[in-house]
Motif scaffolding. Structure first.
Motif, short mmCIF file in Angstrom:
data_model
loop_
_atom_site.label_atom_id
_atom_site.label_comp_id
_atom_site.label_asym_id
_atom_site.label_seq_id
_atom_site.Cartn_x
_atom_site.Cartn_y
_atom_site.Cartn_z
N LEU A 147 22.35 46.81 37.39
CA LEU A 147 21.31 45.78 37.37
C LEU A 147 21.04 45.25 38.78
CD1 LEU A 147 22.39 43.82 34.15
CD2 LEU A 147 20.26 45.09 34.44
N ILE B 182 15.05 44.15 30.34
CA ILE B 182 16.44 44.07 29.87
C ILE B 182 16.40 43.83 28.36
CG2 ILE B 182 18.55 42.68 29.91
CD1 ILE B 182 17.83 41.98 32.83
N MET C 164 23.68 46.45 25.91
CA MET C 164 22.51 46.13 26.75
C MET C 164 21.83 47.43 27.19
SD MET C 164 22.06 44.13 30.33
CE MET C 164 22.26 42.46 29.75
N LEU D 54 19.04 48.91 29.94
CA LEU D 54 18.21 48.67 31.13
C LEU D 54 17.06 49.66 31.09
CD1 LEU D 54 17.61 47.75 34.11
CD2 LEU D 54 19.26 49.46 34.83
N ILE E 192 18.72 37.72 32.19
CA ILE E 192 19.71 38.02 31.15
C ILE E 192 19.78 36.86 30.15
CG2 ILE E 192 22.17 38.46 30.71
CD1 ILE E 192 22.26 39.87 33.46
#
Ligand SMILES: Nc1nc2c(ncn2[C@@H]2O[C@H](COP(=O)(O)OP(=O)(O)OP(=O)(O)O)[C@@H](O)[C@H]2O)c(=O)[nH]1
Length: 354
Positions: A209, A225, A275, A277, A330
């Motif tokens: 990130l 995100i 998560m 990306l 985030i």
């Protein structure tokens, strides 16, 4: 250095022939000398021309060459009676060349053989062929020749062993460096991978990130995100046990991995949270991908102990913008995830701040 010594030795030997200083005259010497050189050359060419040559054969050829050299040396000694001493110097020089490949004991053996040959030929020549000189003088010559040869042999052997040690040390350094690099790679891999699912872990994802953030500041290519959380995962653990829960996590990780693009990165953010990306992805495309992800999880089933486990996921999607930090993006994704849960789960909530 050794090759230079060998070259000088050859020049001295040839000079002896050229100036016709030999005891029996040039013609006899030349016939014998060139016959030996010719035989040697034929064998050398044979070795180089034969593609199927074996090591044993090559070694035999080497022995053959040694014999030729030795015979040549003896004959030359005999015919160059008045130049014998010169030939002995040439032999030391030639020796310097060959000694660099020989062990000390073998060198000593060569010195003994050459000395014995020299002495025998001198003895026969002086007593039966009217060679010039006296046997006492020849013995004196040998007394000075032998220590020089032993010294050369010792020095060559010492240099050889030092070279071998150095080579060994370099090989060791190379091996240790390679092993260290391999271990470093493995450590890096372990440090960046989630043990259970094999996905990138939170630390590695954070690094990715940060990298993406730098690219964003440099090229202004924004990214999205997506924070995902398995719905009611506690129930699976409670109903089937923690081990089955683990298997479900592995299964879901695989399902999600196969639903995203190669350029996107899926990681285990922690517990039952993941998560994604999505670099260089507009928010609308990211929403499509996220919803496809939700659907693929919903449609996938896992068969365990005759039971069929089904799961759904919820997700919060945010896009990085110029006036916010990574942490803020985030945080927004997390808030969106909370909203998706609150709105009934199995859905994606998209940040309005895009
Ligand atoms: N088997 C297993 N369970 C895990 C792991 N990490 C987290 N969990 C479990 O995931 C569950 C998360 O439960 P909650 O945070 O209450 O959420 P939930 O049950 O998924 O419900 P919602 O998120 O509100 O839909 C807990 O039971 C944790 O023990 C893991 O590595 N293996």
């Amino acid at each position: 250095m050794a090759i230079l010594a060998y070259a000088i030795a050859s020049v001295i030997a040839f000079a002896g022939v050229f100036f016709n200083l030999s005891y029996y005259g040039k013609d006899v010497f030349l016939i014998i000398f060139y016959t030996l050189v010719g035989i040697n050359l034929v064998f050398l060419v044979t070795i180089h021309l034969m593609p199927e040559i074996t090591i044993t054969f090559a070694k035999r050829m080497l022995i053959f060459q040694l014999i030729i050299w030795f015979v040549g040396f003896s004959i030359t000694l005999f015919f160059m009676a008045d130049l014998k001493f010169l030939l002995l110097i040439a032999s030391i020089m030639a020796f310097t060349f060959s000694l660099s490949y020989l062990k000390f004991k073998i060198s000593l053996l060569f010195v003994c053989v050459i000395s014995a040959t020299y002495f025998s030929i001198s003895y026969i020549g002086i007593n039966y062929f009217q060679h010039p000189g006296t046997i006492e003088f020849e013995a004196l010559v040998l007394i000075s020749y032998i220590p020089v040869c032993i010294f050369v042999a010792y020095m060559a052997d010492r240099e050889n062993s030092q070279r071998r040690q150095l080579k060994h040390a370099f090989e060791n350094i190379e091996r240790v460096t390679q092993e260290r690099e391999k271990i470093m790679q493995q450590l890096k891999q372990v440090a960046s991978t989630d043990e259970l699912t094999g996905l990138l872990n939170r630390r590695a994802m954070n690094a990715k990130l940060e990298e993406e953030m730098k690219r964003f500041y440099r090229y202004h290519i924004s990214f999205c995100i997506l924070l995902l959380d398995i719905d009611y995962f506690k129930k699976i653990n409670d109903e089937y046990g923690h081990q089955i829960g683990d298997l479900a996590l592995i299964h879901l990780a695989k399902t999600m991995q196969s639903a995203i693009r190669e350029t996107d990165t899926l990681s285990r953010w922690g517990g039952e949270e993941f998560m994604v990306l999505l670099p260089a992805t507009p928010i609308e495309s990211a929403r499509v991908i996220a919803e496809r992800l939700c659907l693929s999880v919903e449609q996938s089933t896992m068969e365990i102990d005759q039971a069929t486990i089904r799961c759904t996921i919820s997700g919060g999607l945010s896009k990085i913008t110029a006036n916010q930090s990574l942490e803020q993006a985030i945080q927004i994704a997390d808030t969106m995830l909370y909203q998706a849960k609150a709105q009934g789960r199995n859905q994606i909530a998209v940040s309005a701040n895009t």
